[in-house]
Design a protein around this motif. Structure first.
Motif, short mmCIF file in Angstrom:
data_model
loop_
_atom_site.label_atom_id
_atom_site.label_comp_id
_atom_site.label_asym_id
_atom_site.label_seq_id
_atom_site.Cartn_x
_atom_site.Cartn_y
_atom_site.Cartn_z
N ASP A 1 6.95 3.82 -9.41
CA ASP A 1 6.37 2.40 -8.74
C ASP A 1 4.85 2.38 -9.17
O ASP A 1 4.09 3.19 -8.45
CB ASP A 1 6.47 2.33 -7.55
CG ASP A 1 6.28 1.01 -6.86
OD1 ASP A 1 5.23 0.33 -7.23
OD2 ASP A 1 7.04 0.45 -5.94
N GLU A 2 4.41 1.62 -10.25
CA GLU A 2 3.09 1.67 -10.68
C GLU A 2 1.94 1.27 -9.42
O GLU A 2 0.82 1.24 -9.60
CB GLU A 2 2.87 0.82 -11.69
CG GLU A 2 3.25 -0.75 -11.78
CD GLU A 2 3.11 -1.61 -13.06
OE1 GLU A 2 3.08 -2.62 -12.86
OE2 GLU A 2 2.88 -0.81 -14.00
N ARG A 3 2.66 0.59 -8.45
CA ARG A 3 1.70 0.18 -7.25
C ARG A 3 1.18 1.26 -6.50
O ARG A 3 0.02 0.94 -5.74
CB ARG A 3 2.43 -0.92 -6.39
CG ARG A 3 2.86 -2.11 -7.09
CD ARG A 3 3.64 -3.00 -6.21
NE ARG A 3 5.03 -2.11 -5.75
CZ ARG A 3 5.87 -2.52 -5.02
NH1 ARG A 3 5.71 -3.79 -4.40
NH2 ARG A 3 6.79 -1.94 -4.50
N ALA B 1 3.18 6.86 -8.06
CA ALA B 1 3.66 6.03 -9.04
C ALA B 1 4.60 7.24 -10.08
O ALA B 1 5.43 6.50 -10.37
CB ALA B 1 2.40 5.51 -9.76
N ARG C 1 6.56 2.05 -0.35
CA ARG C 1 6.75 0.76 -1.34
C ARG C 1 6.14 -0.25 -0.11
O ARG C 1 5.53 -1.28 -0.62
CB ARG C 1 8.00 0.49 -1.80
CG ARG C 1 8.54 1.40 -2.72
CD ARG C 1 9.97 1.35 -3.37
NE ARG C 1 10.39 2.42 -4.44
CZ ARG C 1 11.11 3.20 -4.12
NH1 ARG C 1 11.60 3.42 -2.80
NH2 ARG C 1 11.30 3.98 -5.08
#
Length: 267
Positions: free
Chosen positions: A49-51, A44, A20
């Protein structure tokens, strides 16, 4: 210039927090990850976490098929050495956050790194407070001839002592060898209660519920003691900034093995 990073152990306790951190770090791009459990997915999907769009592979060799500048090793002692050697073979610099590797392991890694002209930065702990403890302890060892070390960790931590304490004991042993008041062979009773010897000092490993990670070094002189202690909480966030710094700086080190985050800090 953007550095391409491969993160082994990307879905673990420390690795997921670092992933992250990499997602928002300037000049760093997470291009691949290693996690047997989540192989074939993206980070992801694995971490929610789409980043994090990096693909996840089952092995380091597969993950290194993508161009990688820095390989971050955050897995387990039984797989770390092979991962590090694979990364060096592929021409990547390496940062090691995995604990439990032996001096013999690191000697082989140093040899491989020098042969490939790459740097390996092995950090027993990326927390700034632990780095400062190491530096303060090295200064104390110049003046105080006797010390012992206590290694604290959660009950399920398999390696003892931890990589943090191995590094601490080794550093102090290079400053000077401690002077025991009574040789171990003259101990009455249960000799093992005096701990194991590492870097010339006695090291005691505590593994109990309630601890996460910690290290304490106690220096003693007649009628006085000095205690230095680092305690870590349940979050992996304290290790992210140090790990990101190591990833950014490792390529600027000379080829071979380097121990400790302070190698890239101005301390």
């Amino acid at each position: 210039m953007t550095l391409n990073v491969c993160l082994a152990g990307a879905t673990g306790w420390a690795g997921s927090e670092l992933a992250r951190g990499l997602a928002v770090a300037d000049g760093l791009k997470l291009v691949s990850a290693v996690s047997r459990k989540h192989a074939g997915a993206t980070l992801a999907q694995a971490l929610g976490d789409e980043r994090l769009d990096a693909p996840v592979f089952a092995t380091a060799a597969e993950a290194l098929s993508k161009p990688v500048d820095v390989f971050m090793e955050y897995t387990r002692p039984d797989s770390a050495k092979a991962n590090i050697l694979a990364a060096l073979e592929h021409g990547a610099h390496v940062v090691v956050g995995t604990s439990g590797l032996s001096d013999e392991d690191y000697a082989r890694i140093d040899e491989a790194a020098r042969a490939k002209g790459r740097a390996v930065l092995a950090c027993g702990n990326f927390a700034l407070t632990m780095v400062l403890l190491q530096k303060f302890a090295e200064q104390a060892a110049k003046y105080i001839p006797s010390w012992e070390i206590i290694d604290y960790a959660y009950e399920g931590k398999p390696d003892a002592p931890s990589g943090t304490v191995r590094e601490l004991a080794g550093r102090l042993g290079k400053v000077r060898q401690p002077e025991p008041g009574l040789p171990l062979e003259k101990t009455n009773g249960v000799r093992e209660t005096r701990g194991g010897t590492l870097g010339g000092a006695q090291v005691h490993a505590v593994r109990l519920p309630g601890f996460v990670l910690g290290a304490e070094v106690i220096f003693g002189m007649p009628d006085q003691t000095l205690t230095l202690r680092h305690n870590a909480g349940s979050s992996a966030k304290p290790y992210v900034d140090g790990a990101l710094l190591a990833i950014r700086k490792v390529s600027g080190l000379a080829p071979g093995l380097h121990r400790g985050l302070d190698k890239v800090l101005e301390l």
